[in-house]
Design a protein around this motif. Structure first.
Motif, PDB file in Angstrom:
ATOM      1  N   GLN A   6      47.565  63.529  10.973  1.00 31.98           N
ATOM      2  CA  GLN A   6      46.691  63.813   9.886  1.00 31.98           C
ATOM      3  C   GLN A   6      45.224  63.280   9.982  1.00 31.98           C
ATOM      4  OE1 GLN A   6      47.821  65.861   7.390  1.00 31.98           O
ATOM      5  NE2 GLN A   6      45.672  66.023   6.885  1.00 31.98           N
ATOM      6  N   SER A   7      44.951  62.283  10.596  1.00 31.89           N
ATOM      7  CA  SER A   7      43.714  61.902  10.858  1.00 31.89           C
ATOM      8  C   SER A   7      43.036  62.747  11.667  1.00 31.89           C
ATOM      9  CB  SER A   7      43.671  60.420  11.386  1.00 31.89           C
ATOM     10  OG  SER A   7      42.447  59.933  11.557  1.00 31.89           O
ATOM     11  N   PHE A   8      43.642  63.259  12.948  1.00 29.92           N
ATOM     12  CA  PHE A   8      43.068  64.085  13.798  1.00 29.92           C
ATOM     13  C   PHE A   8      42.910  65.547  13.206  1.00 29.92           C
ATOM     14  CE2 PHE A   8      43.674  67.272  17.315  1.00 29.92           C
ATOM     15  CZ  PHE A   8      42.555  66.886  17.813  1.00 29.92           C
ATOM     16  N   LEU A   9      43.838  66.053  12.548  1.00 30.40           N
ATOM     17  CA  LEU A   9      43.747  67.300  11.612  1.00 30.40           C
ATOM     18  C   LEU A   9      42.383  67.201  11.033  1.00 30.40           C
ATOM     19  CD1 LEU A   9      47.189  68.646  11.260  1.00 30.40           C
ATOM     20  CD2 LEU A   9      45.722  69.229  13.133  1.00 30.40           C
ATOM     21  N   ASP A  10      42.232  65.980  10.178  1.00 36.73           N
ATOM     22  CA  ASP A  10      41.306  66.012   9.406  1.00 36.73           C
ATOM     23  C   ASP A  10      39.994  65.892  10.085  1.00 36.73           C
ATOM     24  OD1 ASP A  10      42.880  65.977   7.130  1.00 36.73           O
ATOM     25  OD2 ASP A  10      42.771  63.631   7.054  1.00 36.73           O
ATOM     26  N   TYR A  11      39.895  65.281  11.195  1.00 30.62           N
ATOM     27  CA  TYR A  11      38.723  65.440  12.127  1.00 30.62           C
ATOM     28  C   TYR A  11      38.176  66.527  12.647  1.00 30.62           C
ATOM     29  CZ  TYR A  11      35.815  64.378  16.358  1.00 30.62           C
ATOM     30  OH  TYR A  11      34.694  64.575  17.167  1.00 30.62           O
ATOM     31  N   MET A  12      39.155  67.453  12.836  1.00 21.55           N
ATOM     32  CA  MET A  12      38.989  68.822  13.383  1.00 21.55           C
ATOM     33  C   MET A  12      38.373  69.568  12.139  1.00 21.55           C
ATOM     34  SD  MET A  12      39.691  68.834  16.701  1.00 21.55           S
ATOM     35  CE  MET A  12      39.524  70.566  16.948  1.00 21.55           C
ATOM     36  N   ASN A  13      38.673  69.367  11.143  1.00 17.09           N
ATOM     37  CA  ASN A  13      37.982  70.024   9.927  1.00 17.09           C
ATOM     38  C   ASN A  13      37.072  69.514   9.410  1.00 17.09           C
ATOM     39  OD1 ASN A  13      40.089  72.190   9.497  1.00 17.09           O
ATOM     40  ND2 ASN A  13      41.555  70.565   8.907  1.00 17.09           N
ATOM     41  N   GLY A  14      36.337  68.301  10.210  1.00 19.54           N
ATOM     42  CA  GLY A  14      35.032  67.682   9.903  1.00 19.54           C
ATOM     43  C   GLY A  14      35.131  66.495   8.943  1.00 19.54           C
ATOM     44  N   VAL A  15      36.155  66.032   8.700  1.00 18.61           N
ATOM     45  CA  VAL A  15      36.443  64.916   7.753  1.00 18.61           C
ATOM     46  C   VAL A  15      36.987  63.851   8.659  1.00 18.61           C
ATOM     47  CG1 VAL A  15      37.733  63.702   6.200  1.00 18.61           C
ATOM     48  CG2 VAL A  15      37.432  66.142   5.969  1.00 18.61           C
ATOM     49  N   ILE A  16      35.858  62.765   8.909  1.00 18.39           N
ATOM     50  CA  ILE A  16      35.844  61.778   9.851  1.00 18.39           C
ATOM     51  C   ILE A  16      36.045  60.244   9.108  1.00 18.39           C
ATOM     52  CG2 ILE A  16      34.583  60.453  11.550  1.00 18.39           C
ATOM     53  CD1 ILE A  16      32.843  62.847  12.085  1.00 18.39           C
ATOM     54  N   ASP A  17      37.409  59.873   9.335  1.00 13.97           N
ATOM     55  CA  ASP A  17      37.848  58.721   8.879  1.00 13.97           C
ATOM     56  C   ASP A  17      37.293  57.540   9.858  1.00 13.97           C
ATOM     57  OD1 ASP A  17      39.118  56.422   7.906  1.00 13.97           O
ATOM     58  OD2 ASP A  17      41.170  57.046   8.279  1.00 13.97           O
ATOM     59  N   PRO A  18      36.205  56.916   9.338  1.00 15.00           N
ATOM     60  CA  PRO A  18      35.558  55.513  10.061  1.00 15.00           C
ATOM     61  C   PRO A  18      36.361  54.564  10.140  1.00 15.00           C
ATOM     62  CG  PRO A  18      34.708  55.614   7.818  1.00 15.00           C
ATOM     63  CD  PRO A  18      35.809  57.059   7.936  1.00 15.00           C
ATOM     64  N   THR A  19      37.781  54.480   9.494  1.00 13.96           N
ATOM     65  CA  THR A  19      38.643  53.135   9.786  1.00 13.96           C
ATOM     66  C   THR A  19      39.559  53.557  10.837  1.00 13.96           C
ATOM     67  OG1 THR A  19      39.814  54.093   8.151  1.00 13.96           O
ATOM     68  CG2 THR A  19      38.420  52.719   7.356  1.00 13.96           C
ATOM     69  N   ASP A  20      39.497  54.747  11.480  1.00 20.24           N
ATOM     70  CA  ASP A  20      40.706  54.987  12.247  1.00 20.24           C
ATOM     71  C   ASP A  20      39.798  54.709  13.818  1.00 20.24           C
ATOM     72  OD1 ASP A  20      42.195  56.369  14.357  1.00 20.24           O
ATOM     73  OD2 ASP A  20      42.969  57.661  12.738  1.00 20.24           O
ATOM     74  N   SER A  21      40.102  53.905  14.509  1.00 20.24           N
ATOM     75  CA  SER A  21      39.760  53.455  15.886  1.00 20.24           C
ATOM     76  C   SER A  21      39.839  54.722  16.988  1.00 20.24           C
ATOM     77  CB  SER A  21      40.148  52.520  16.334  1.00 20.24           C
ATOM     78  OG  SER A  21      41.638  52.407  16.635  1.00 20.24           O
ATOM     79  N   ILE A  23      39.844  57.887  16.167  1.00 23.54           N
ATOM     80  CA  ILE A  23      38.877  58.928  15.825  1.00 23.54           C
ATOM     81  C   ILE A  23      37.535  58.427  16.062  1.00 23.54           C
ATOM     82  CG2 ILE A  23      38.043  60.427  13.636  1.00 23.54           C
ATOM     83  CD1 ILE A  23      40.662  61.203  14.958  1.00 23.54           C
ATOM     84  N   GLU A  24      37.086  57.241  15.704  1.00 23.66           N
ATOM     85  CA  GLU A  24      35.864  56.816  16.145  1.00 23.66           C
ATOM     86  C   GLU A  24      35.417  56.746  17.587  1.00 23.66           C
ATOM     87  OE1 GLU A  24      33.363  52.658  15.336  1.00 23.66           O
ATOM     88  OE2 GLU A  24      35.510  52.660  15.007  1.00 23.66           O
ATOM     89  N   GLN A  25      36.494  56.584  18.346  1.00 17.02           N
ATOM     90  CA  GLN A  25      36.369  56.683  19.947  1.00 17.02           C
ATOM     91  C   GLN A  25      36.218  58.114  20.193  1.00 17.02           C
ATOM     92  OE1 GLN A  25      35.586  54.126  21.887  1.00 17.02           O
ATOM     93  NE2 GLN A  25      34.947  55.724  23.329  1.00 17.02           N
ATOM     94  N   LEU A  26      36.875  58.821  19.732  1.00 12.43           N
ATOM     95  CA  LEU A  26      36.875  60.523  19.978  1.00 12.43           C
ATOM     96  C   LEU A  26      35.372  61.110  19.690  1.00 12.43           C
ATOM     97  CD1 LEU A  26      38.282  62.811  20.936  1.00 12.43           C
ATOM     98  CD2 LEU A  26      39.079  63.162  18.624  1.00 12.43           C
ATOM     99  N   GLN A  27      35.004  60.477  18.268  1.00 15.77           N
ATOM    100  CA  GLN A  27      33.659  60.942  18.029  1.00 15.77           C
ATOM    101  C   GLN A  27      32.464  60.587  18.892  1.00 15.77           C
ATOM    102  OE1 GLN A  27      32.936  63.098  15.505  1.00 15.77           O
ATOM    103  NE2 GLN A  27      30.840  63.149  16.630  1.00 15.77           N
TER     104      GLN A  27
END
Length: 83
Positions: A6-21, A23-27
């Motif tokens: 869900q966090s990854f799909l959110d990221y793909m939709n432009g919603v970045i969760d700064p608490t997810d390590s 997703i943070e590293q991916l960005q």
């Protein structure tokens, strides 16, 4: 659905969760890739492949068109009635 997916799909939709390590590293990796110039090299390489593919397709189309024109001409010449 797992929270990671869900966090990854959110990221793909432009919603970045700064608490997810992850997703943070991916960005960070994505930003580095874009800023490093490696992306430009990859895009140039990809464009060269597309251009070569287009050249080959155009050459094949010209050959096919020429072949069809010759066949059509020969067929027309064989069907002419001479007096």
């Amino acid at each position: 659905m797992s929270p990671a997916i869900q966090s990854f799909l959110d990221y793909m939709n432009g919603v970045i969760d700064p608490t997810d390590s992850y997703i943070e590293q991916l960005q960070k990796d994505f930003d580095y890739y874009v800023d490093s110039g490696e992306r430009n090299y990859d895009m140039d390489k990809y464009q060269a492949i597309l251009d070569e593919t287009a050249r080959k397709a155009a050459k094949k189309a010209r050959k096919e068109s020429t072949k069809n024109t010759i066949i059509s001409y020969i067929s027309t010449e064989n069907n002419k009635v001479t007096v």
